[in-house]
Design a protein around this motif. Structure first.
Motif, PDB file in Angstrom:
ATOM      1  N   ALA A 142      13.872  10.496 -11.015  1.00 28.98           N
ATOM      2  CA  ALA A 142      13.777  11.418  -9.877  1.00 28.98           C
ATOM      3  C   ALA A 142      13.272  10.687  -8.634  1.00 28.98           C
ATOM      4  O   ALA A 142      13.560  11.102  -7.512  1.00 28.98           O
ATOM      5  CB  ALA A 142      12.855  12.580 -10.216  1.00 28.98           C
ATOM      6  N   VAL A 143      12.565   9.594  -8.836  1.00 30.43           N
ATOM      7  CA  VAL A 143      12.029   8.827  -7.712  1.00 30.43           C
ATOM      8  C   VAL A 143      12.945   7.662  -7.352  1.00 30.43           C
ATOM      9  O   VAL A 143      13.321   7.497  -6.200  1.00 30.43           O
ATOM     10  CB  VAL A 143      10.604   8.307  -8.029  1.00 30.43           C
ATOM     11  CG1 VAL A 143      10.080   7.427  -6.908  1.00 30.43           C
ATOM     12  CG2 VAL A 143       9.670   9.483  -8.282  1.00 30.43           C
ATOM     13  N   VAL A 144      13.332   6.859  -8.342  1.00 31.99           N
ATOM     14  CA  VAL A 144      14.121   5.651  -8.041  1.00 31.99           C
ATOM     15  C   VAL A 144      15.622   5.876  -8.089  1.00 31.99           C
ATOM     16  O   VAL A 144      16.379   5.014  -7.653  1.00 31.99           O
ATOM     17  CB  VAL A 144      13.738   4.468  -8.955  1.00 31.99           C
ATOM     18  CG1 VAL A 144      12.277   4.117  -8.806  1.00 31.99           C
ATOM     19  CG2 VAL A 144      14.096   4.728 -10.393  1.00 31.99           C
TER      20      VAL A 144
ATOM     21  N   VAL B 141      18.148  -0.591  -7.512  1.00 32.12           N
ATOM     22  CA  VAL B 141      18.349  -1.593  -6.462  1.00 32.12           C
ATOM     23  C   VAL B 141      18.587  -0.899  -5.123  1.00 32.12           C
ATOM     24  O   VAL B 141      18.056  -1.316  -4.094  1.00 32.12           O
ATOM     25  CB  VAL B 141      19.503  -2.552  -6.823  1.00 32.12           C
ATOM     26  CG1 VAL B 141      19.803  -3.498  -5.667  1.00 32.12           C
ATOM     27  CG2 VAL B 141      19.155  -3.332  -8.083  1.00 32.12           C
ATOM     28  N   VAL B 142      19.351   0.176  -5.126  1.00 32.14           N
ATOM     29  CA  VAL B 142      19.579   0.938  -3.899  1.00 32.14           C
ATOM     30  C   VAL B 142      18.250   1.508  -3.404  1.00 32.14           C
ATOM     31  O   VAL B 142      17.930   1.429  -2.213  1.00 32.14           O
ATOM     32  CB  VAL B 142      20.616   2.064  -4.128  1.00 32.14           C
ATOM     33  CG1 VAL B 142      20.689   2.991  -2.932  1.00 32.14           C
ATOM     34  CG2 VAL B 142      21.979   1.463  -4.436  1.00 32.14           C
ATOM     35  N   PHE B 143      17.446   2.034  -4.317  1.00 34.54           N
ATOM     36  CA  PHE B 143      16.134   2.577  -3.951  1.00 34.54           C
ATOM     37  C   PHE B 143      15.277   1.508  -3.283  1.00 34.54           C
ATOM     38  O   PHE B 143      14.716   1.716  -2.202  1.00 34.54           O
ATOM     39  CB  PHE B 143      15.416   3.135  -5.188  1.00 34.54           C
ATOM     40  CG  PHE B 143      13.956   3.381  -4.956  1.00 34.54           C
ATOM     41  CD1 PHE B 143      13.527   4.522  -4.299  1.00 34.54           C
ATOM     42  CD2 PHE B 143      13.010   2.460  -5.383  1.00 34.54           C
ATOM     43  CE1 PHE B 143      12.175   4.736  -4.069  1.00 34.54           C
ATOM     44  CE2 PHE B 143      11.657   2.670  -5.161  1.00 34.54           C
ATOM     45  CZ  PHE B 143      11.239   3.815  -4.509  1.00 34.54           C
ATOM     46  N   VAL B 144      15.151   0.353  -3.912  1.00 38.94           N
ATOM     47  CA  VAL B 144      14.251  -0.674  -3.387  1.00 38.94           C
ATOM     48  C   VAL B 144      14.802  -1.282  -2.101  1.00 38.94           C
ATOM     49  O   VAL B 144      14.037  -1.613  -1.194  1.00 38.94           O
ATOM     50  CB  VAL B 144      13.912  -1.732  -4.454  1.00 38.94           C
ATOM     51  CG1 VAL B 144      15.011  -2.744  -4.633  1.00 38.94           C
ATOM     52  CG2 VAL B 144      12.596  -2.421  -4.143  1.00 38.94           C
ATOM     53  N   ASP B 145      16.116  -1.400  -1.973  1.00 36.21           N
ATOM     54  CA  ASP B 145      16.685  -1.902  -0.722  1.00 36.21           C
ATOM     55  C   ASP B 145      16.441  -0.915   0.419  1.00 36.21           C
ATOM     56  O   ASP B 145      16.136  -1.332   1.545  1.00 36.21           O
ATOM     57  CB  ASP B 145      18.170  -2.203  -0.878  1.00 36.21           C
ATOM     58  CG  ASP B 145      18.428  -3.470  -1.688  1.00 36.21           C
ATOM     59  OD1 ASP B 145      17.474  -4.256  -1.911  1.00 36.21           O
ATOM     60  OD2 ASP B 145      19.581  -3.663  -2.118  1.00 36.21           O
ATOM     61  N   ASP B 146      16.557   0.371   0.136  1.00 38.03           N
ATOM     62  CA  ASP B 146      16.234   1.390   1.150  1.00 38.03           C
ATOM     63  C   ASP B 146      14.752   1.334   1.507  1.00 38.03           C
ATOM     64  O   ASP B 146      14.372   1.471   2.671  1.00 38.03           O
ATOM     65  CB  ASP B 146      16.603   2.787   0.658  1.00 38.03           C
ATOM     66  CG  ASP B 146      18.106   3.014   0.613  1.00 38.03           C
ATOM     67  OD1 ASP B 146      18.867   2.211   1.203  1.00 38.03           O
ATOM     68  OD2 ASP B 146      18.527   4.006  -0.022  1.00 38.03           O
ATOM     69  N   PHE B 147      13.906   1.140   0.502  1.00 37.93           N
ATOM     70  CA  PHE B 147      12.465   1.025   0.733  1.00 37.93           C
ATOM     71  C   PHE B 147      12.173  -0.188   1.615  1.00 37.93           C
ATOM     72  O   PHE B 147      11.422  -0.103   2.585  1.00 37.93           O
ATOM     73  CB  PHE B 147      11.740   0.918  -0.626  1.00 37.93           C
ATOM     74  CG  PHE B 147      10.249   0.822  -0.523  1.00 37.93           C
ATOM     75  CD1 PHE B 147       9.478   1.948  -0.331  1.00 37.93           C
ATOM     76  CD2 PHE B 147       9.610  -0.407  -0.635  1.00 37.93           C
ATOM     77  CE1 PHE B 147       8.097   1.868  -0.239  1.00 37.93           C
ATOM     78  CE2 PHE B 147       8.239  -0.505  -0.549  1.00 37.93           C
ATOM     79  CZ  PHE B 147       7.478   0.638  -0.358  1.00 37.93           C
ATOM     80  N   LEU B 148      12.779  -1.321   1.311  1.00 36.88           N
ATOM     81  CA  LEU B 148      12.571  -2.545   2.079  1.00 36.88           C
ATOM     82  C   LEU B 148      13.035  -2.409   3.527  1.00 36.88           C
ATOM     83  O   LEU B 148      12.492  -3.074   4.413  1.00 36.88           O
ATOM     84  CB  LEU B 148      13.321  -3.708   1.431  1.00 36.88           C
ATOM     85  CG  LEU B 148      12.576  -4.505   0.390  1.00 36.88           C
ATOM     86  CD1 LEU B 148      13.518  -5.477  -0.311  1.00 36.88           C
ATOM     87  CD2 LEU B 148      11.403  -5.236   0.986  1.00 36.88           C
ATOM     88  N   ALA B 149      14.028  -1.590   3.757  1.00 41.59           N
ATOM     89  CA  ALA B 149      14.550  -1.416   5.116  1.00 41.59           C
ATOM     90  C   ALA B 149      13.471  -0.922   6.077  1.00 41.59           C
ATOM     91  O   ALA B 149      13.562  -1.145   7.286  1.00 41.59           O
ATOM     92  CB  ALA B 149      15.737  -0.456   5.111  1.00 41.59           C
TER      93      ALA B 149
ATOM     94  N   GLU C  59       0.831  -1.208   0.000  1.00 42.05           N
ATOM     95  CA  GLU C  59       0.000   0.000   0.000  1.00 42.05           C
ATOM     96  C   GLU C  59       0.864   1.257   0.000  1.00 42.05           C
ATOM     97  O   GLU C  59       0.567   2.221  -0.710  1.00 42.05           O
ATOM     98  CB  GLU C  59      -0.962  -0.020   1.180  1.00 42.05           C
ATOM     99  CG  GLU C  59      -2.067  -1.050   0.986  1.00 42.05           C
ATOM    100  CD  GLU C  59      -2.935  -1.261   2.217  1.00 42.05           C
ATOM    101  OE1 GLU C  59      -2.721  -0.583   3.242  1.00 42.05           O
ATOM    102  OE2 GLU C  59      -3.831  -2.119   2.143  1.00 42.05           O
ATOM    103  N   ASP C  60       1.947   1.250   0.774  1.00 37.34           N
ATOM    104  CA  ASP C  60       2.871   2.390   0.772  1.00 37.34           C
ATOM    105  C   ASP C  60       3.515   2.566  -0.605  1.00 37.34           C
ATOM    106  O   ASP C  60       3.675   3.687  -1.086  1.00 37.34           O
ATOM    107  CB  ASP C  60       3.962   2.211   1.838  1.00 37.34           C
ATOM    108  CG  ASP C  60       3.430   2.322   3.258  1.00 37.34           C
ATOM    109  OD1 ASP C  60       2.276   2.761   3.453  1.00 37.34           O
ATOM    110  OD2 ASP C  60       4.179   1.945   4.190  1.00 37.34           O
ATOM    111  N   LEU C  61       3.870   1.447  -1.225  1.00 38.95           N
ATOM    112  CA  LEU C  61       4.455   1.498  -2.566  1.00 38.95           C
ATOM    113  C   LEU C  61       3.470   2.111  -3.554  1.00 38.95           C
ATOM    114  O   LEU C  61       3.830   2.978  -4.349  1.00 38.95           O
ATOM    115  CB  LEU C  61       4.867   0.099  -3.016  1.00 38.95           C
ATOM    116  CG  LEU C  61       5.409  -0.016  -4.438  1.00 38.95           C
ATOM    117  CD1 LEU C  61       6.711   0.770  -4.581  1.00 38.95           C
ATOM    118  CD2 LEU C  61       5.612  -1.475  -4.809  1.00 38.95           C
ATOM    119  N   MET C  62       2.217   1.668  -3.503  1.00 38.98           N
ATOM    120  CA  MET C  62       1.217   2.208  -4.429  1.00 38.98           C
ATOM    121  C   MET C  62       0.984   3.695  -4.185  1.00 38.98           C
ATOM    122  O   MET C  62       0.835   4.463  -5.135  1.00 38.98           O
ATOM    123  CB  MET C  62      -0.104   1.439  -4.310  1.00 38.98           C
ATOM    124  CG  MET C  62      -0.069   0.090  -4.968  1.00 38.98           C
ATOM    125  SD  MET C  62       0.589   0.079  -6.657  1.00 38.98           S
ATOM    126  CE  MET C  62      -0.436   1.287  -7.436  1.00 38.98           C
TER     127      MET C  62
END
Length: 122
Positions: A77-79, A84-92, A59-62
């Motif tokens: 500008a977003v990713v 991979v760094v973006f999504v790993d930071d997001f997963l944290a 839900e946060d991703l959407m």
């Protein structure tokens, strides 16, 4: 919890997941493609085993993708340069629901026990 939910998981989470997939499908280009790529990566790399944490993350991703699309933001500008760094930071932000969090706690407890240490289990 009904017997069917014990077997298949909470029905509310299934409803939430269907809503997530509908929101993903409704994203405009290029955000739809970004969302599909993130969904696939998160499914494999995220290893979220807690359904509540998984649904909160999706839900946060959407929310992020829909806001970015509405603002007309550029994908990079977003990713960033390395997605991979973006999504790993997001997963944290969702570590408590990841499979590895349980294994880390189990590992720490085993070492503490082997070392003869007493303390609250993690």
């Amino acid at each position: 919890m009904s017997w069917i939910e014990k077997l298949t998981g909470p029905l509310e989470q299934k409803r939430q997941y269907r809503q997530y997939k509908a929101r993903l499908a409704a994203l405009p280009a290029p955000w739809h493609e970004v969302g599909k790529a993130l969904d696939r990566y998160l499914t494999y790399a995220g290893m979220i085993t807690d359904g509540d944490v998984l649904m909160r993350m999706l839900e946060d991703l959407m929310d992020l993708l829909e806001e970015s699309a509405a603002d007309g933001a550029a994908v990079r500008a977003v990713v960033g340069d390395d997605p991979v760094v973006f999504v790993d930071d997001f997963l944290a932000n969702y570590e408590e629901g990841r499979w590895i969090a349980k294994e880390r706690a189990r590992f720490r407890d085993a070492i503490a026990e082997a070392a003869g240490e007493q303390g609250p289990p993690s």
